[in-house]
Scaffold this motif. Structure first.
Motif, PDB file in Angstrom:
ATOM      1  N   UNK A 163       0.829  -1.201   0.000  1.00 45.68           N
ATOM      2  CA  UNK A 163       0.000   0.000   0.000  1.00 45.68           C
ATOM      3  C   UNK A 163       0.867   1.256   0.000  1.00 45.68           C
ATOM      4  N   UNK A 164       1.881   1.287   0.847  1.00 45.79           N
ATOM      5  CA  UNK A 164       2.779   2.445   0.905  1.00 45.79           C
ATOM      6  C   UNK A 164       3.494   2.628  -0.432  1.00 45.79           C
ATOM      7  N   UNK A 165       3.926   1.529  -1.040  1.00 42.14           N
ATOM      8  CA  UNK A 165       4.584   1.600  -2.354  1.00 42.14           C
ATOM      9  C   UNK A 165       3.680   2.237  -3.394  1.00 42.14           C
ATOM     10  N   UNK A 166       2.414   1.825  -3.418  1.00 41.31           N
ATOM     11  CA  UNK A 166       1.486   2.353  -4.418  1.00 41.31           C
ATOM     12  C   UNK A 166       1.206   3.838  -4.195  1.00 41.31           C
ATOM     13  N   UNK A 167       1.067   4.237  -2.929  1.00 43.02           N
ATOM     14  CA  UNK A 167       0.792   5.647  -2.653  1.00 43.02           C
ATOM     15  C   UNK A 167       2.039   6.490  -2.899  1.00 43.02           C
ATOM     16  N   UNK A 168       3.217   5.944  -2.616  1.00 41.59           N
ATOM     17  CA  UNK A 168       4.454   6.664  -2.932  1.00 41.59           C
ATOM     18  C   UNK A 168       4.561   6.902  -4.439  1.00 41.59           C
ATOM     19  N   UNK A 169       4.146   5.921  -5.223  1.00 41.67           N
ATOM     20  CA  UNK A 169       4.160   6.077  -6.678  1.00 41.67           C
ATOM     21  C   UNK A 169       3.194   7.173  -7.118  1.00 41.67           C
ATOM     22  N   UNK A 170       2.034   7.266  -6.452  1.00 38.24           N
ATOM     23  CA  UNK A 170       1.085   8.335  -6.758  1.00 38.24           C
ATOM     24  C   UNK A 170       1.697   9.703  -6.484  1.00 38.24           C
ATOM     25  N   UNK A 171       2.363   9.827  -5.331  1.00 38.21           N
ATOM     26  CA  UNK A 171       2.976  11.114  -4.982  1.00 38.21           C
ATOM     27  C   UNK A 171       4.080  11.455  -5.979  1.00 38.21           C
ATOM     28  N   UNK A 172       4.898  10.451  -6.324  1.00 41.68           N
ATOM     29  CA  UNK A 172       5.971  10.681  -7.293  1.00 41.68           C
ATOM     30  C   UNK A 172       5.409  11.198  -8.615  1.00 41.68           C
ATOM     31  N   UNK A 173       4.346  10.577  -9.084  1.00 41.13           N
ATOM     32  CA  UNK A 173       3.710  11.019 -10.331  1.00 41.13           C
ATOM     33  C   UNK A 173       3.184  12.441 -10.193  1.00 41.13           C
ATOM     34  N   UNK A 174       2.555  12.724  -9.067  1.00 39.60           N
ATOM     35  CA  UNK A 174       2.013  14.061  -8.824  1.00 39.60           C
ATOM     36  C   UNK A 174       3.120  15.119  -8.854  1.00 39.60           C
ATOM     37  N   UNK A 175       4.310  14.745  -8.390  1.00 40.94           N
ATOM     38  CA  UNK A 175       5.438  15.673  -8.349  1.00 40.94           C
ATOM     39  C   UNK A 175       6.194  15.739  -9.680  1.00 40.94           C
ATOM     40  N   UNK A 176       5.770  14.945 -10.644  1.00 36.14           N
ATOM     41  CA  UNK A 176       6.461  14.928 -11.927  1.00 36.14           C
ATOM     42  C   UNK A 176       7.691  14.051 -11.931  1.00 36.14           C
ATOM     43  N   UNK A 177       7.793  13.162 -10.946  1.00 35.97           N
ATOM     44  CA  UNK A 177       8.942  12.274 -10.842  1.00 35.97           C
ATOM     45  C   UNK A 177       8.755  11.002 -11.637  1.00 35.97           C
ATOM     46  N   UNK A 178       9.745  10.120 -11.520  1.00 34.39           N
ATOM     47  CA  UNK A 178       9.734   8.869 -12.274  1.00 34.39           C
ATOM     48  C   UNK A 178      10.185   7.737 -11.367  1.00 34.39           C
ATOM     49  N   UNK A 179       9.346   6.694 -11.252  1.00 34.27           N
ATOM     50  CA  UNK A 179       9.692   5.539 -10.435  1.00 34.27           C
ATOM     51  C   UNK A 179      10.537   4.588 -11.257  1.00 34.27           C
ATOM     52  N   UNK A 180      11.799   4.340 -10.870  1.00 33.41           N
ATOM     53  CA  UNK A 180      12.648   3.440 -11.657  1.00 33.41           C
ATOM     54  C   UNK A 180      12.231   1.995 -11.495  1.00 33.41           C
TER      55      UNK A 180
END
Length: 279
Positions: A255-272
């Protein structure tokens, strides 16, 4: 030109003291402020002077200057000095200026609502994690993290989530400078154990702290990434082992991984990806 004029040429108007004198007082004052910020209960004049290696008279003069500007206050009953509201406002402005902190707060509140546990956000500072914000659990027994507090990178969920994505040269320098102190009997205190665990973090996308920082506490954490995929910050959910046994810890990690990915996307980041080549 006279000798006196030659000595002052190029100095700003109204400068009566050498720049070094002003800088020394400023550095000393900021040092006192930092010590008070690390002591929520306040400090007596004698303690501040001793910790700062300054004469009591010098310490008192600096404290009065900070007090006159609203940065600190003195408890009239206990006689101790504490940080005041102006220091809080300045610190809070730093948090607000970092977009990922403000952006992450509603996601942390959602994590707490979904899990019933405390949710945290921290960043790396040298070989430590510094916690910047928290959404507290409504449970009577809960994990409370003082903002600005630190934890070793290798002995915390947030820290390992950040370490897993650091470039190899930076990771090697941290380990060389800070070592792997055993905080509890469960801390990963050898390079081999830590390396294997960080590889697992990259594969599953989240880190687990299994009583590695505090006995009786479990934590699941995941990294927020910038546009290059580098670690920006990390979020976590933490609580007592009694409520977060191993099976639930892994569920919370996903769950934390999925929400971290949401925040990363919101910030314009990229999950490697797990097999992405790190610098």
């Amino acid at each position: 030109m006279s000798e006196g004029k030659r000595r002052t040429a190029g100095r700003p108007a109204g400068s009566g003291k050498s720049p070094g004198g002003h800088s020394q007082s400023l550095v000393r004052g900021l040092n006192l402020l930092e010590r008070l910020a690390a002591s929520p209960g306040g400090l007596a004049l004698s303690d501040i002077a001793e910790q700062s290696d300054l004469a009591p008279s010098t310490t008192h003069r600096l404290l009065q200057a900070l007090q006159s500007q609203g940065f600190i206050t003195q408890d009239s009953e206990l006689g101790v000095w504490k940080v005041d509201v102006k220091t809080f406002r300045i610190g809070n402005s730093f948090l607000e200026a970092r977009d990922f902190v403000a952006t992450s707060r509603p996601y942390l509140r959602r994590l707490t609502a979904l899990t019933g546990e405390s949710a945290n956000l921290g960043v790396r500072h040298g070989g430590s994690v510094v916690f910047l914000t928290q959404s507290e659990s409504p449970q009577m027994m809960r994990m409370i993290t003082r903002l600005g507090s630190r934890a070793p990178l290798h002995a915390s969920g947030v820290g390992k989530a950040l370490m897993a994505w650091l470039p190899d040269d930076i990771l090697a320098r941290i380990l060389d400078e800070c070592g792997l102190e055993s905080v509890t009997e469960n801390t990963l205190a050898t390079p081999e154990a830590l390396s294997d665990n960080l590889a697992e973090v990259r594969r599953q996308g989240f880190a687990c702290d299994r009583e590695e920082h505090a006995i009786g506490l479990h934590c699941a954490a995941a990294c927020l990434h910038d546009e290059q995929g580098n670690p920006l910050a990390a979020i976590s959910v933490s609580g007592p082992v009694a409520r977060i046994p191993q099976p639930r810890l892994l569920e919370l990690g996903e769950l934390v991984r999925d929400i971290a990915a949401e925040i990363t996307t919101r910030l314009g980041g990229s999950v490697p990806s797990a097999d992405a080549t790190r610098p």
